[in-house]
Motif scaffolding. Structure first.
Motif, PDB file in Angstrom:
ATOM      1  N   LEU A   1      46.916 -45.104 -28.351  1.00 43.88           N
ATOM      2  CA  LEU A   1      46.206 -44.922 -29.611  1.00 43.88           C
ATOM      3  C   LEU A   1      45.933 -43.445 -29.874  1.00 43.88           C
ATOM      4  O   LEU A   1      46.062 -42.965 -31.005  1.00 43.88           O
TER       5      LEU A   1
ATOM      6  N   GLU B   1      49.171 -41.822 -30.934  1.00 45.26           N
ATOM      7  CA  GLU B   1      49.537 -42.277 -32.276  1.00 45.26           C
ATOM      8  C   GLU B   1      48.775 -41.484 -33.327  1.00 45.26           C
ATOM      9  O   GLU B   1      49.355 -41.029 -34.338  1.00 45.26           O
ATOM     10  N   ARG B   2      47.480 -41.290 -33.112  1.00 45.26           N
ATOM     11  CA  ARG B   2      46.679 -40.481 -34.035  1.00 45.26           C
ATOM     12  C   ARG B   2      47.146 -39.029 -34.049  1.00 45.26           C
ATOM     13  O   ARG B   2      47.238 -38.392 -35.107  1.00 45.26           O
TER      14      ARG B   2
ATOM     15  N   ARG C   1      50.282 -38.669 -36.069  1.00 41.93           N
ATOM     16  CA  ARG C   1      50.046 -38.814 -37.510  1.00 41.93           C
ATOM     17  C   ARG C   1      49.358 -37.576 -38.074  1.00 41.93           C
ATOM     18  O   ARG C   1      49.662 -37.138 -39.186  1.00 41.93           O
TER      19      ARG C   1
ATOM     20  N   HIS D   1      54.877 -44.166 -35.707  1.00 42.31           N
ATOM     21  CA  HIS D   1      55.181 -45.584 -35.894  1.00 42.31           C
ATOM     22  C   HIS D   1      55.817 -46.181 -34.633  1.00 42.31           C
ATOM     23  O   HIS D   1      55.503 -47.319 -34.249  1.00 42.31           O
TER      24      HIS D   1
ATOM     25  N   TRP E   1      53.185 -46.763 -32.162  1.00 38.30           N
ATOM     26  CA  TRP E   1      52.436 -47.967 -32.546  1.00 38.30           C
ATOM     27  C   TRP E   1      53.182 -49.230 -32.137  1.00 38.30           C
ATOM     28  O   TRP E   1      52.584 -50.196 -31.659  1.00 38.30           O
TER      29      TRP E   1
ATOM     30  N   ARG F   1      52.753 -49.637 -28.463  1.00 33.99           N
ATOM     31  CA  ARG F   1      51.396 -50.097 -28.136  1.00 33.99           C
ATOM     32  C   ARG F   1      51.245 -51.575 -28.447  1.00 33.99           C
ATOM     33  O   ARG F   1      50.632 -52.330 -27.686  1.00 33.99           O
ATOM     34  N   ARG F   2      51.843 -52.013 -29.564  1.00 37.14           N
ATOM     35  CA  ARG F   2      51.719 -53.420 -29.939  1.00 37.14           C
ATOM     36  C   ARG F   2      52.538 -54.324 -29.021  1.00 37.14           C
ATOM     37  O   ARG F   2      52.222 -55.509 -28.868  1.00 37.14           O
TER      38      ARG F   2
END
Length: 747
Positions: free
Chosen positions: A635, A638-639, A642, A651, A654, A657-658
């Protein structure tokens, strides 16, 4: 769509999928469509591999062997202030010949002598390499072959001979025999895979078996790689008794194995096909620190990966390895990780169930008059000592049996020589008589027989005299002497043991063949072949049973004969061990009685259950900590991406991570349910990882984004700030933070 479908159903190939697309779109199938789809699919997988590599670089996870060091959260995500456990990392290795690939060659040719010669290879020269680091290169594996060890053997001085704990197992396992392991397959190039898995089913490394059966070099290469990267290691192998000795005697592996406390054991399933002495030394039940681990992860893995054979048997070398690598990555991410909490919970419940049998063991001990469980340790040592005494017959007894046999032979030769000498020579008529030639030939035959009998008698007499000198002299034995009768009894016991060994070996083969008859995905022809072999094997078992009963009846006192129904009911080889007799009668020993053996095994299962719970307590907390730290780490990046304007990589992070985070709520739910069961002693509170690479700077809104909903602090009522003991005010903010943390972990 095709990638997901094939990963869920490895039987699905490109050709049937393209035909299905043609049916959906209402067009006629064409061969070039399959080729085009295959090329597009290769490009698609190459793009995915390139993206994964870029993401790993962005996350700082592109260091050598990073995947292997972080494959299993329960095994490898160690925490601070953990209690040390013996054999901290457990793995299992084995070979599987299901994923063969046909060697593309021209038609066979014939030389000048008319012998068939394999045709020239027509394999496509392909420089493509399957992505990922699951495979060890062939060149690295070949360094451990016999040819590659010649340089290592120069100047190597072997140490003392290692005791062969697996003596007697060699003949039962085909991959222990050099002539079998060196047998090359004529029609295949890659003849299977040789993987290594951790105890939770995550794949560590794999090598291809090339134009051969299961050779030692594959195990050596995998073992050396794991020891160099992971350190201390406990390994399970179906021929662990033999393989452990090979490693300890290896000039290049022996030092590395000793420095890392390397230990090789046999799995629970294959262990019952080893003799009892081997079981006591190498079966996980009797090894301290092993817990309830069965070391049979490879067999479970093969039952799923064998489905790939339908699509890889006729593929090119690159496409075969690409399919296997893609499948392995999928099983690690979706299969092993998704089922990790279920596996940990089932192992914990099994250990608790075994611990619940302690009252029953105490009742059994009371009925047997056993005061302490430490007695079982003494029984085990006595059994080991007894079986060790049977390993080799004493030299004096061997000489006595040989001397007895020579005396029996000498008596037979004397009787035969006396019988020949006692026969009167035939009357030989005059030379002019017609019967002269026939009588002369008969006389010559009798003289030849007498000469041969005299020579055999002289040789036997010389052997008897030599044995008398080696036995220390003394008068020659006679049938009425005590020594003669004792030696005869020892010889009958030896025949009994050999008859028992033959019967045991045939029953072993029969049991394993019966298990293969009902095995899923076994072809019709193979089942018919096994059925025919069973018919012949049953006759051999009955013949061996008759031989055994005859040898058992010749003993004094005679042993109880076995029936065909008893042989059929024998499920494990250890059932044969009480039938054995040595130089001492053990039938009255408590550890030789069925009840004593069951009680001793139950004692060791209870010991292993305690060790299993101690290991699972560490693994459960590691897993909980890993879920929190991995989520926060991905996370954060990812931040960061971005905020830097790199939406494409953000992306992809993300998506990564998912990929695993979707299973975390289910995993936590299983562990929370497990924590409510009586006897649960693990902690579900996250710890602090030793590896600091997942540490990220804290942010105020981390918890808000990581959780769907954070419970609000409870409302404050009148009197909440007063200490009930009158010692001062309560820090309400600290209490609220603690409650919020507890609710977050529970969620």
């Amino acid at each position: 769509m095709f990638r997901i479908l094939q990963l869920c159903c490895p039987h699905l190939g490109i050709q049937p999928f393209v035909r299905a697309l043609c049916d959906i779109h209402g067009v006629a199938p064409r061969p070039y469509l399959t080729t085009q789809f295959s090329i597009a699919f290769d490009v698609y997988l190459a793009i995915r591999a390139n993206i994964d590599a870029r993401v790993q670089v962005t996350l700082g996870r592109n260091t050598p062997n990073w995947r292997l060091k972080n494959t299993c959260p329960a095994c490898m995500y160690k925490l601070e202030r953990e209690a040390p456990i013996p054999l901290p990392f457990l793995a299992t290795i084995d070979g599987n010949n299901s994923l063969k690939r046909f060697w593309r060659r021209e038609r066979e040719e014939f030389d000048a002598d008319g012998k068939s010669v394999p045709g020239a290879s027509k394999e496509r020269l392909d420089n493509c390499v399957a992505p990922g680091d699951y495979y060890l290169p062939r060149g690295e594996v070949d360094k451990w072959s016999k040819e590659g060890l010649e340089d290592l053997m120069r100047g190597f001085v072997p140490g003392s001979e290692v005791e062969d704990e697996g003596e007697g197992c060699t003949e039962r396992w085909q991959n222990m025999k050099e002539d079998m392991t060196a047998w090359a397959y004529g029609m295949y190039d890659e003849t299977g895979i040789f993987p290594a898995l951790c105890r939770h089913g995550f794949l560590l490394v794999v090598v291809d078996m090339v134009k051969s059966g299961e050779l030692a070099k594959y195990g050596f290469a995998v073992t050396a790689y794991l020891l160099q990267v992971l350190g201390e290691l406990g390994l399970g192998y179906d021929i662990g008794c033999k393989y452990g000795k090979m490693v300890r005697m290896h000039p290049a592996l022996s030092t590395l194995a000793a420095d890392n406390s390397f230990r090789v054991l046999i799995g629970a399933f294959h262990g019952h096909a080893h003799n009892r002495r081997c079981q006591l030394n190498n079966l996980t039940t009797y090894v301290s620190g092993m817990g309830l681990e069965d070391l049979e992860g490879c067999e479970k893995y093969f039952s799923q990966s064998n489905a790939l054979a339908a699509t890889t048997r006729y593929a090119t070398a690159f496409h075969r390895q690409q399919a296997i690598t893609t499948y392995m990555k999928h099983t690690d991410t979706v299969g092993a990780y998704q089922g990790l909490s279920l596996l940990l919970a089932s192992k914990y419940r099994r250990a608790l169930k075994i611990k619940g049998t302690l009252p029953l063991l105490r009742q059994t001990m009371a009925s047997m008059g056993v005061e302490s469980r430490s007695v079982f340790e003494t029984w085990l040592e006595k059994e080991k000592a007894y079986l060790a005494s049977l390993k080799k017959e004493p030299a004096h007894e061997t000489l006595q049996m040989e001397y007895y046999q020579k005396l029996v032979n000498l008596c037979d030769h004397e009787e035969r020589l006396d019988a020949i000498i006692g026969v009167e020579a035939p009357f030989i008529p005059a030379p002019q008589d017609a019967m002269y030639a026939q009588a002369a030939a008969q006389t010559q035959r009798m003289e030849t027989q007498r000469c041969h009998a005299a020579e055999v008698h002289a040789k036997t007499l010389a052997a008897v005299q030599d044995l008398e000198i080696r036995l220390g002299g003394g008068p020659r034995w006679k049938p009425e002497d005590k020594e003669w009768m004792e030696a005869a009894m020892m010889l009958r016991n030896r025949r009994y043991q050999r008859a028992l060994d033959e019967l045991e070996g045939l029953v072993v083969a029969r049991m394993f063949e019966l298990s293969k008859v009902n095995m899923s995905d076994t072809g019709y022809k193979l089942r018919k072949h096994i059925a025919k072999a069973l018919q012949a094997r049953s006759k051999a078992v009955k013949s061996a049973l008759e031989t055994y009963n005859a040898a058992a009846a010749a003993l004094s006192p005679p042993r109880t004969p076995l029936t065909w129904d008893q042989i059929v009911d024998y499920a494990f080889l250890s059932n044969f061990d009480p039938l054995r007799e040595g130089r001492e009668d053990i039938r009255d020993e408590p550890w030789a009685q069925p009840g004593g053996r069951l009680a001793m095994d139950q004692h060791y299962k209870l010991l292993r259950a305690d060790e299993e719970i101690a290991r699972l307590n560490l693994e459960i907390r590691r897993f909980v900590t890993y879920m929190r730290d991995e989520e926060a780490f991905l996370l954060h990046h990812e931040r960061r991406l971005r905020s830097d304007g790199n939406e494409a990589l953000a992306h992809q992070v993300w998506l990564q991570r998912r990929e695993r985070a979707r299973f975390n709520p289910v995993d936590m739910d299983r562990l929370v349910k497990l924590s409510k069961e009586p006897g649960f002693t693990a902690s579900l509170l996250p710890g602090i990882g030793i590896n600091k690479e997942r540490e990220v700077p804290a942010r105020e809104d981390d918890d808000v984004e990581m959780l769907d909903a954070t419970p609000a602090a409870p409302p404050r009522h009148e009197g909440d700030g007063e200490d009930v003991d009158g010692g001062g005010d309560i820090d309400v903010d600290a209490v609220a933070d603690t409650l919020e943390h507890f609710l977050r972990v529970t969620t």
